[in-house]
Scaffold this active site. Structure first.
Site, PDB file in Angstrom:
ATOM      1  N   GLU A   1    -104.368  44.780  19.474  1.00 35.90           N
ATOM      2  CA  GLU A   1    -103.456  43.695  19.082  1.00 35.90           C
ATOM      3  C   GLU A   1    -104.236  42.384  19.115  1.00 35.90           C
ATOM      4  O   GLU A   1    -104.836  42.044  20.125  1.00 35.90           O
ATOM      5  CB  GLU A   1    -102.252  43.654  20.044  1.00 35.90           C
ATOM      6  CG  GLU A   1    -101.380  42.423  19.926  1.00 35.90           C
ATOM      7  CD  GLU A   1    -100.875  42.150  18.506  1.00 35.90           C
ATOM      8  OE1 GLU A   1    -100.244  43.022  17.907  1.00 35.90           O
ATOM      9  OE2 GLU A   1    -101.139  41.032  17.985  1.00 35.90           O
TER      10      GLU A   1
ATOM     11  N   GLY B   1     -84.018  40.317  14.777  1.00 33.80           N
ATOM     12  CA  GLY B   1     -82.719  40.589  15.400  1.00 33.80           C
ATOM     13  C   GLY B   1     -82.702  41.987  16.020  1.00 33.80           C
ATOM     14  O   GLY B   1     -81.819  42.298  16.819  1.00 33.80           O
TER      15      GLY B   1
ATOM     16  N   ARG C   1     -80.112  39.155  -0.151  1.00 36.41           N
ATOM     17  CA  ARG C   1     -80.807  37.935   0.283  1.00 36.41           C
ATOM     18  C   ARG C   1     -81.444  37.180  -0.879  1.00 36.41           C
ATOM     19  O   ARG C   1     -81.428  35.951  -0.908  1.00 36.41           O
ATOM     20  CB  ARG C   1     -81.915  38.311   1.254  1.00 36.41           C
ATOM     21  CG  ARG C   1     -81.378  38.841   2.523  1.00 36.41           C
ATOM     22  CD  ARG C   1     -82.449  39.496   3.337  1.00 36.41           C
ATOM     23  NE  ARG C   1     -81.853  39.894   4.595  1.00 36.41           N
ATOM     24  CZ  ARG C   1     -82.526  40.440   5.587  1.00 36.41           C
ATOM     25  NH1 ARG C   1     -83.810  40.650   5.472  1.00 36.41           N
ATOM     26  NH2 ARG C   1     -81.924  40.764   6.690  1.00 36.41           N
TER      27      ARG C   1
ATOM     28  N   HIS D   1     -90.108  38.264   4.319  1.00 35.01           N
ATOM     29  CA  HIS D   1     -90.600  39.653   4.330  1.00 35.01           C
ATOM     30  C   HIS D   1     -91.431  39.889   3.092  1.00 35.01           C
ATOM     31  O   HIS D   1     -91.106  39.394   2.019  1.00 35.01           O
ATOM     32  CB  HIS D   1     -89.402  40.611   4.337  1.00 35.01           C
ATOM     33  CG  HIS D   1     -89.781  42.040   4.596  1.00 35.01           C
ATOM     34  ND1 HIS D   1     -89.883  42.565   5.861  1.00 35.01           N
ATOM     35  CD2 HIS D   1     -90.094  43.042   3.755  1.00 35.01           C
ATOM     36  CE1 HIS D   1     -90.232  43.832   5.786  1.00 35.01           C
ATOM     37  NE2 HIS D   1     -90.370  44.150   4.510  1.00 35.01           N
TER      38      HIS D   1
ATOM     39  N   GLU E   1     -94.521  47.037   7.913  1.00 36.82           N
ATOM     40  CA  GLU E   1     -94.477  46.046   6.830  1.00 36.82           C
ATOM     41  C   GLU E   1     -95.794  45.963   6.056  1.00 36.82           C
ATOM     42  O   GLU E   1     -95.826  45.426   4.956  1.00 36.82           O
ATOM     43  CB  GLU E   1     -94.082  44.678   7.404  1.00 36.82           C
ATOM     44  CG  GLU E   1     -93.568  43.741   6.333  1.00 36.82           C
ATOM     45  CD  GLU E   1     -93.032  42.421   6.864  1.00 36.82           C
ATOM     46  OE1 GLU E   1     -92.477  42.389   7.989  1.00 36.82           O
ATOM     47  OE2 GLU E   1     -93.165  41.416   6.142  1.00 36.82           O
TER      48      GLU E   1
ATOM     49  N   ALA F   1     -85.957  47.184   7.729  1.00 35.49           N
ATOM     50  CA  ALA F   1     -87.357  47.098   8.160  1.00 35.49           C
ATOM     51  C   ALA F   1     -87.548  47.780   9.503  1.00 35.49           C
ATOM     52  O   ALA F   1     -88.526  48.505   9.710  1.00 35.49           O
ATOM     53  CB  ALA F   1     -87.810  45.644   8.240  1.00 35.49           C
TER      54      ALA F   1
HETATM   55  C1  LIG Z   1     -87.021  36.280  12.303  1.00 34.37           C
HETATM   56  C2  LIG Z   1     -86.997  37.682  11.782  1.00 34.37           C
HETATM   57  C3  LIG Z   1     -85.861  38.471  11.979  1.00 34.37           C
HETATM   58  C4  LIG Z   1     -85.834  39.781  11.495  1.00 34.37           C
HETATM   59  N1  LIG Z   1     -84.739  40.572  11.779  1.00 34.37           N
HETATM   60  C5  LIG Z   1     -84.735  41.861  11.342  1.00 34.37           C
HETATM   61  C6  LIG Z   1     -83.661  42.738  11.684  1.00 34.37           C
HETATM   62  O1  LIG Z   1     -82.754  42.398  12.449  1.00 34.37           O
HETATM   63  N2  LIG Z   1     -83.692  44.000  11.182  1.00 34.37           N
HETATM   64  C7  LIG Z   1     -84.700  44.453  10.366  1.00 34.37           C
HETATM   65  O2  LIG Z   1     -84.662  45.596   9.921  1.00 34.37           O
HETATM   66  N3  LIG Z   1     -85.754  43.646  10.084  1.00 34.37           N
HETATM   67  C8  LIG Z   1     -85.814  42.384  10.565  1.00 34.37           C
HETATM   68  N4  LIG Z   1     -86.896  41.596  10.289  1.00 34.37           N
HETATM   69  C9  LIG Z   1     -88.082  42.211   9.650  1.00 34.37           C
HETATM   70  C10 LIG Z   1     -88.842  43.029  10.690  1.00 34.37           C
HETATM   71  O3  LIG Z   1     -88.786  42.368  11.932  1.00 34.37           O
HETATM   72  C11 LIG Z   1     -90.307  43.238  10.328  1.00 34.37           C
HETATM   73  O4  LIG Z   1     -90.446  43.683   9.009  1.00 34.37           O
HETATM   74  C12 LIG Z   1     -90.901  44.303  11.261  1.00 34.37           C
HETATM   75  O5  LIG Z   1     -90.678  43.926  12.607  1.00 34.37           O
HETATM   76  C13 LIG Z   1     -92.392  44.495  11.009  1.00 34.37           C
HETATM   77  O6  LIG Z   1     -92.873  45.379  11.991  1.00 34.37           O
HETATM   78  P1  LIG Z   1     -94.401  45.812  11.983  1.00 34.37           P
HETATM   79  O7  LIG Z   1     -94.629  46.580  13.219  1.00 34.37           O
HETATM   80  O8  LIG Z   1     -94.743  46.394  10.680  1.00 34.37           O
HETATM   81  O9  LIG Z   1     -95.169  44.421  12.048  1.00 34.37           O
HETATM   82  P2  LIG Z   1     -95.150  43.330  13.226  1.00 34.37           P
HETATM   83  O10 LIG Z   1     -94.011  43.523  14.143  1.00 34.37           O
HETATM   84  O11 LIG Z   1     -95.302  42.006  12.584  1.00 34.37           O
HETATM   85  O12 LIG Z   1     -96.460  43.702  14.049  1.00 34.37           O
HETATM   86  C14 LIG Z   1     -97.746  43.622  13.482  1.00 34.37           C
HETATM   87  C15 LIG Z   1     -98.711  43.338  14.611  1.00 34.37           C
HETATM   88  O13 LIG Z   1    -100.051  43.526  14.155  1.00 34.37           O
HETATM   89  C16 LIG Z   1    -100.855  42.519  14.726  1.00 34.37           C
HETATM   90  N5  LIG Z   1    -102.062  42.379  13.906  1.00 34.37           N
HETATM   91  C17 LIG Z   1    -102.149  41.864  12.648  1.00 34.37           C
HETATM   92  N6  LIG Z   1    -103.415  41.907  12.220  1.00 34.37           N
HETATM   93  C18 LIG Z   1    -104.154  42.453  13.219  1.00 34.37           C
HETATM   94  C19 LIG Z   1    -105.536  42.744  13.383  1.00 34.37           C
HETATM   95  N7  LIG Z   1    -106.418  42.461  12.426  1.00 34.37           N
HETATM   96  N8  LIG Z   1    -105.959  43.321  14.540  1.00 34.37           N
HETATM   97  C20 LIG Z   1    -105.075  43.585  15.540  1.00 34.37           C
HETATM   98  N9  LIG Z   1    -103.748  43.295  15.445  1.00 34.37           N
HETATM   99  C21 LIG Z   1    -103.298  42.756  14.294  1.00 34.37           C
HETATM  100  C22 LIG Z   1     -99.953  41.299  14.696  1.00 34.37           C
HETATM  101  O14 LIG Z   1    -100.399  40.292  15.578  1.00 34.37           O
HETATM  102  C23 LIG Z   1     -98.620  41.904  15.111  1.00 34.37           C
HETATM  103  O15 LIG Z   1     -98.434  41.902  16.500  1.00 34.37           O
HETATM  104  C24 LIG Z   1     -86.939  40.301  10.770  1.00 34.37           C
HETATM  105  C25 LIG Z   1     -88.070  39.506  10.566  1.00 34.37           C
HETATM  106  C26 LIG Z   1     -88.113  38.213  11.076  1.00 34.37           C
HETATM  107  C27 LIG Z   1     -89.339  37.382  10.843  1.00 34.37           C
END
Ligand SMILES: Cc1cc2nc3c(=O)[nH]c(=O)nc-3n(C[C@H](O)[C@H](O)[C@H](O)COP(=O)(O)OP(=O)(O)OC[C@H]3O[C@@H](n4cnc5c(N)ncnc54)[C@H](O)[C@@H]3O)c2cc1C
Length: 497
Positions: free
Chosen positions: A77, A90, A327, A436, A465, A480
């Site tokens: 991370e 959320g 949205r 997103h 994502e 998501a």
């Molecule tokens: C304010 C907000 C509210 C939301 N609410 C909802 C909801 O209620 N329901 C829903 O379905 N979706 C919601 N979403 C969308 C959803 O939260 C995200 O799409 C989802 O959490 C993405 O998860 P992820 O694990 O793919 O990425 P993330 O949770 O963004 O995690 C990716 C991680 O990778 C790390 N990283 C990146 N590059 C590197 C690297 N080179 N080396 C090491 N680490 C790295 C980042 O620092 C991060 O910690 C919301 C989004 C936001 C911004």
């Protein structure tokens, strides 16, 4: 308190990410020089079965599943803390046919969920991936409940825009804190090594093109090679904070837009995999969230009163869109109004029916920023934002008639229609912000990353994502979190086959 915590986390995330990004731009050159001239940069090597890049919801789900399947796994991370966008979300996730729907007497089906998701994405999503999402959604919520010990409200489900029925499970407090807190706890129990402040910079391959490791750099500039005997899972999240990348794929989304996402959402995983020939899909499809704080871009959870009955009007006091539409539809409609702003209006009855009580710290902050007004009369509230009160009263008069008839004759609002009759009244100023990125790495149903020739890149998997194809042109709310848990686990299971 929760929302204050969430806003503080976001603030901290922004400061740290900006400093990391700033360092990241200069670091390689300086470090290389230090390495050769001062020799104070260590080069280390570690070996695991699997390396997971990214400590958000997708990465943690993958790592936990891997460990449960017997893999020796490490998670990298880049930030000093876990969570990514998942922790500021959320935390709500959609699933059909859950125990909560059964308790609430809501009829739903996998087919209906699939149909809503495909339609919500303008029918351009990869149907095979949506099929996996829909079929494994219930299992994902149950896994979170039973294995990860996430606590969900048993008496409430959210109905995000574009969904036929309420189907989004609501973690206690309506926050991604609950998910990440419990996922991190589970990872700790399983003794999964988590390397924070360790940024993956390059995917490594053997002589035959199989991905077998990751080159990363820690906060002191030390280079670490993580060998991965079975493969690598990319779970680095989206690219919503990367203006250059956004505009490369869609010129509309330039720096005029604020962001709801954490500034670490820079598309690192996409950039790394593209260098190995990975194919990208739907990159031009970038989502804005319609109801954000116009001062900061932060997504407003207070404005979720929209889902519980609040209506959207413009400065002229008129409604202009169905409040539960998608949205993208609402965002575009808001941007077409005077000043690109909308005003969300609700009364005490709607407030009492809503989840606003979870977000009173945000409410106070909005009051201080003059982004919300609570007033004994509609006139007083409208005057605060210089909204045409004569028109607003006519609009609400008509809306109250629709509430009595049970049918919104102007915009055909879905769900229950609640009249606005009970003081105090609330009006909140809102505008869209980047939320997103639907596009990303092309994957197949086993979460294998596909190259531009249509073949899986051996040893390379992706989830969350960072991938594309699941949400098509538009992601429906709550999809998501379902995606990241479902495909995080799918990637883990595939790699262990
Ligand atoms: C304010 C907000 C509210 C939301 N609410 C909802 C909801 O209620 N329901 C829903 O379905 N979706 C919601 N979403 C969308 C959803 O939260 C995200 O799409 C989802 O959490 C993405 O998860 P992820 O694990 O793919 O990425 P993330 O949770 O963004 O995690 C990716 C991680 O990778 C790390 N990283 C990146 N590059 C590197 C690297 N080179 N080396 C090491 N680490 C790295 C980042 O620092 C991060 O910690 C919301 C989004 C936001 C911004």
């Amino acid at each position: 308190m929760r929302n204050l915590k969430k806003i503080s986390i976001l603030f901290l995330v922004m400061i740290l990410a900006l400093s990391l990004i700033a360092c990241g731009e200069k670091a390689p050159e300086t470090n290389e020089e230090e390495n050769t001239t001062a020799g104070n940069v260590e080069v280390q090597e570690e070996t695991y079965d699997v390396v997971v890049i990214g400590g958000g919801g997708a990465g943690l789900s993958a790592a936990i599943e891997l460990k449960s399947l017997g893999a020796d796994v490490v998670l990298l991370e880049k930030m000093p803390f876990l969570g990514g966008n998942t922790i500021i979300s959320g935390g709500e996730l959609n699933a059909p046919e859950t125990w909560i729907q059964e308790k609430l007497g809501i009829e739903d089906s996998i087919e209906q969920y699939k149909e809503d998701t495909l339609k919500g994405g303008d029918n351009i999503a990869d149907e095979a991936l949506v099929d996996v999402l829909a079929n494994k959604a219930r299992e994902a919520v149950e896994w979170l409940r039973d294995e990860v010990k996430v606590s969900f409200r048993e008496d409430y489900l959210m109905q995000f825009g574009g969904h036929s029925v309420p189907r989004a499970a609501y973690p206690q407090g309506g926050s991604g804190d609950e998910l990440i807190g419990k996922l991190a706890q589970k990872a700790e129990e399983l003794e999964i090594p988590i390397k924070k402040e360790t940024k993956a910079e390059e995917l490594l391959t053997d002589g035959e093109g199989r991905v077998n490791g990751v080159k990363a750099v820690d906060k002191d500039g030390n280079e670490i090679t993580f060998h991965a005997n079975k493969g690598v899972i990319i779970a680095t999240g989206g690219f919503g904070a990367n203006v250059e990348m956004r505009t490369k794929y869609n010129a509309e989304y330039d720096d005029r837009y604020m962001i709801t996402v954490q500034p670490g959402s820079m598309g690192d995983g996409i950039i790394m995999a593209e260098k190995l020939g990975a194919d990208l899909v739907d990159m031009e499809h970038i989502q804005t969230y319609p109801t954000c704080n116009p001062a900061t871009g932060i997504l407003s959870y207070v404005a979720d009163t929209r889902f519980d009955g609040a209506i959207l009007v413009n400065k002229e006091g008129q409604r202009f869109v169905e409040e539960l539409d998608r949205r993208d539809v609402i965002s575009k409609a808001i941007l077409a109004q005077t000043d690109g702003m909308a005003y969300l209006v609700w009364d005490e009855t709607i407030k009492e029916n809503s989840q606003m009580h979870n977000f009173m710290d945000e409410f106070e902050q909005l009051v201080n920023q003059e982004m919300i007004i609570k007033a004994d009369t509609l006139e007083e509230a409208a005057a605060f934002f210089d909204i045409d009160i004569t028109e607003l009263e006519k609009t609400i008069g008509r809306y109250n008639e629709y509430a009595e008839k049970g049918k919104d004759e102007e915009f055909n609002r879905r769900g229950d229609i609640i009249g606005l009759t009970k003081a105090p009244y609330y009006i909140q100023k809102v505008t869209p912000a980047i939320h997103h990125t639907m596009g990303g790495l092309k994957i197949d149903t086993e979460a294998r990353v596909i190259d531009t020739n249509g073949n899986p890149i051996p040893g390379l998997y992706a989830a969350g994502e960072v991938t594309g194809g699941i949400h098509g042109a538009n992601r429906l709310g709550g999809n998501a979190i379902t995606d990241i848990v479902v495909f995080g686990r799918v990637a883990a299971q595939s790699i262990m086959k």
